[in-house]
Design a protein around this motif. Structure first.
Motif, PDB file in Angstrom:
ATOM      1  N   ASP A  32     118.979  89.532  59.878  1.00 50.40           N
ATOM      2  CA  ASP A  32     120.439  89.576  59.990  1.00 50.40           C
ATOM      3  C   ASP A  32     121.023  88.621  58.967  1.00 50.40           C
ATOM      4  OD1 ASP A  32     123.001  89.954  60.674  1.00 50.40           O
ATOM      5  OD2 ASP A  32     122.859  89.098  62.693  1.00 50.40           O
ATOM      6  N   LYS A  34     124.268  88.414  58.244  1.00 44.70           N
ATOM      7  CA  LYS A  34     125.659  88.106  58.533  1.00 44.70           C
ATOM      8  C   LYS A  34     125.817  86.846  59.383  1.00 44.70           C
ATOM      9  CE  LYS A  34     127.109  92.956  58.455  1.00 44.70           C
ATOM     10  NZ  LYS A  34     127.741  94.045  59.222  1.00 44.70           N
ATOM     11  N   THR A  55     127.937  81.177  73.515  1.00 42.76           N
ATOM     12  CA  THR A  55     128.842  82.201  74.024  1.00 42.76           C
ATOM     13  C   THR A  55     130.243  81.969  73.488  1.00 42.76           C
ATOM     14  OG1 THR A  55     129.337  80.915  76.003  1.00 42.76           O
ATOM     15  CG2 THR A  55     127.497  82.458  76.144  1.00 42.76           C
ATOM     16  N   LEU A  59     130.880  85.903  76.115  1.00 44.43           N
ATOM     17  CA  LEU A  59     129.989  86.850  75.435  1.00 44.43           C
ATOM     18  C   LEU A  59     129.022  86.084  74.554  1.00 44.43           C
ATOM     19  CD1 LEU A  59     129.228  89.787  74.637  1.00 44.43           C
ATOM     20  CD2 LEU A  59     130.937  89.579  72.794  1.00 44.43           C
ATOM     21  N   LYS A  60     127.722  86.415  74.639  1.00 41.47           N
ATOM     22  CA  LYS A  60     126.730  85.757  73.800  1.00 41.47           C
ATOM     23  C   LYS A  60     126.891  86.232  72.362  1.00 41.47           C
ATOM     24  CE  LYS A  60     121.799  84.963  73.132  1.00 41.47           C
ATOM     25  NZ  LYS A  60     120.425  85.258  73.597  1.00 41.47           N
ATOM     26  N   VAL A  61     127.136  85.246  71.451  1.00 40.45           N
ATOM     27  CA  VAL A  61     127.349  85.565  70.044  1.00 40.45           C
ATOM     28  C   VAL A  61     126.347  84.861  69.145  1.00 40.45           C
ATOM     29  CG1 VAL A  61     129.804  86.046  70.331  1.00 40.45           C
ATOM     30  CG2 VAL A  61     129.045  83.698  69.847  1.00 40.45           C
ATOM     31  N   VAL A  85     126.066  81.923  64.602  1.00 38.61           N
ATOM     32  CA  VAL A  85     126.929  82.906  65.241  1.00 38.61           C
ATOM     33  C   VAL A  85     126.733  84.225  64.509  1.00 38.61           C
ATOM     34  CG1 VAL A  85     129.302  83.548  65.799  1.00 38.61           C
ATOM     35  CG2 VAL A  85     128.602  81.150  65.905  1.00 38.61           C
ATOM     36  N   GLU A  86     126.238  85.211  65.227  1.00 47.00           N
ATOM     37  CA  GLU A  86     125.944  86.493  64.607  1.00 47.00           C
ATOM     38  C   GLU A  86     127.144  87.424  64.638  1.00 47.00           C
ATOM     39  OE1 GLU A  86     122.671  87.875  66.850  1.00 47.00           O
ATOM     40  OE2 GLU A  86     121.337  86.251  66.241  1.00 47.00           O
ATOM     41  N   ASN A  87     128.123  87.116  65.442  1.00 45.51           N
ATOM     42  CA  ASN A  87     129.312  87.953  65.541  1.00 45.51           C
ATOM     43  C   ASN A  87     130.284  87.542  64.439  1.00 45.51           C
ATOM     44  OD1 ASN A  87     131.970  88.951  66.549  1.00 45.51           O
ATOM     45  ND2 ASN A  87     130.683  89.656  68.248  1.00 45.51           N
ATOM     46  N   ASP A  88     131.042  88.511  63.921  1.00 43.84           N
ATOM     47  CA  ASP A  88     131.991  88.233  62.846  1.00 43.84           C
ATOM     48  C   ASP A  88     133.373  87.859  63.375  1.00 43.84           C
ATOM     49  OD1 ASP A  88     132.634  90.651  63.870  1.00 43.84           O
ATOM     50  OD2 ASP A  88     132.687  91.747  61.956  1.00 43.84           O
ATOM     51  N   PHE A  89     133.475  87.506  64.683  1.00 43.18           N
ATOM     52  CA  PHE A  89     134.756  87.101  65.268  1.00 43.18           C
ATOM     53  C   PHE A  89     135.215  85.816  64.601  1.00 43.18           C
ATOM     54  CE2 PHE A  89     137.398  84.992  68.437  1.00 43.18           C
ATOM     55  CZ  PHE A  89     138.292  86.008  68.753  1.00 43.18           C
TER      56      PHE A  89
END
Length: 331
Positions: A32, A34, A55, A59-61, A85-89
């Motif tokens: 990953d 990102k 989280t 939510l787990k990010v 943090v794998e989420n792009d939030f």
């Protein structure tokens, strides 16, 4: 393909799989690209470890990658936590990363409390960290002062009980029991006394009524007397009393002065001496009369007529009366 080539390919795949699996277990996803990495500084981590979840709004990010000590002299001993943090939030640099415990038995995790003010956070930024105390930690911190107070109370209670044990020996207990028995006897006597008083009141109820009625009548009579006294002319009584006092004062002044017969008799020493001298002469005359009666009185028992009342006898009688008067004046 030769056997050597097949063997080499299999070994490479095994190594790559092992490295990827090892990093994946550590929280690193090599596939990953990102993932964004951030750092947070804490004085203590409270059970946080590598691979702990991260989280965002529940939510787990992501997950924790590294935990290491800060090597700078001014922050020596503090811990630097690196997480991905794998989420792009998107969230700003003012966001807070808090360590919390989902339940008392689970390990701690990181929770990002996002903020959207200011510049957005990018990979490599250092965020502000906070620690949320767990249930047991919070209870422990609150129980610590309570434990100290409880220990002091126990020590004081032990001292108190020791003193009570020293006081409450067999002799004291016997004395207390005796006192309780005496109190019970006194209460019984009081009950008997109250019972007798009640019987006395019941038996003499009629007499009490009569006594109260008489008291009421006496009070009414006293009220009438006080009313009648108010109608009396007090001024006349006071004037008469003043006149009586004035008369007594005048009499006293006359008696103390040399004017008047009483004043002269009381205060004139010369008159007193004359009266005393006359008294002595009268006593001598009476004494001579007793010793020599023939000088003053002549009488005969046989053959002669009694003589008439002579002037000497009259004089003697007058002297006796004068003597009595002088004695009264002297007294």
């Amino acid at each position: 393909m030769s056997k050597e080539l097949k063997t080499g390919i299999i070994v490479v795949l095994i190594v790559v799989t092992f490295v990827w699996g090892f990093n994946f277990l550590k929280g690193h996803d090599l596939l990953d690209g990102k993932a964004r990495k951030f750092q947070v500084e804490y004085s203590k981590i409270g059970g946080l470890n590598r691979a702990s979840s991260v989280t965002l709004n529940g939510l787990k990010v992501g997950q924790v990658n590294e935990i290491e000590f800060n090597t700078t002299p001014e922050k020596r001993g503090e811990l630097i936590v690196t997480f991905s943090v794998e989420n792009d939030f998107q969230f700003s640099r003012k966001s807070v990363v808090r360590i919390y415990s989902p339940n008392p038995l689970a390990a701690s995790s990181l929770a990002i409390i996002p903020s959207y003010e200011g510049e957005m956070a990018v990979s490599g930024d250092t965020l502000e960290g906070k620690i949320e105390e767990s249930l047991f930690t919070s209870i422990g911190e609150r129980l610590d002062p309570l434990q100290d107070k409880l220990e002091k109370v126990i020590v004081r209670a032990d001292t108190l009980f020791s003193g009570v044990n020293r006081i409450l020996n067999d002799e004291t207990i016997d004395g207390v029991n005796g006192s309780i028995s005496n109190i019970a006897a006194i209460i019984a006597d009081l009950r008997e006394t109250v019972r007798k008083v009640n019987l006395l009141v019941v038996d003499n109820q009629d007499n009490l009524k009569v006594t109260l009625q008489n008291t009421k009548n006496i009070t009414g009579n006293l009220s009438k007397i006080s009313d009648s006294l108010t109608t009396v002319n007090i001024n006349n009584i006071v004037k008469k009393a003043e006149n009586a006092v004035d008369n007594f004062n005048n009499l006293s002044e006359k008696m103390n002065s040399n004017s008047g017969s009483i004043g002269k008799l009381i205060n004139d020493e010369e008159l007193y001496r004359n009266i005393e001298a006359a008294t002595k002469e009268l006593e001598e005359l009476l004494r001579d009369l007793k010793l020599n009666p023939k000088r003053y009185v002549h009488f005969s028992l046989f053959g002669k007529k009694p003589k008439e009342y002579s002037p000497a006898e009259n004089q003697l009688q007058e002297l006796k009366e004068l003597k009595e008067q002088i004695e009264e004046l002297k007294q």
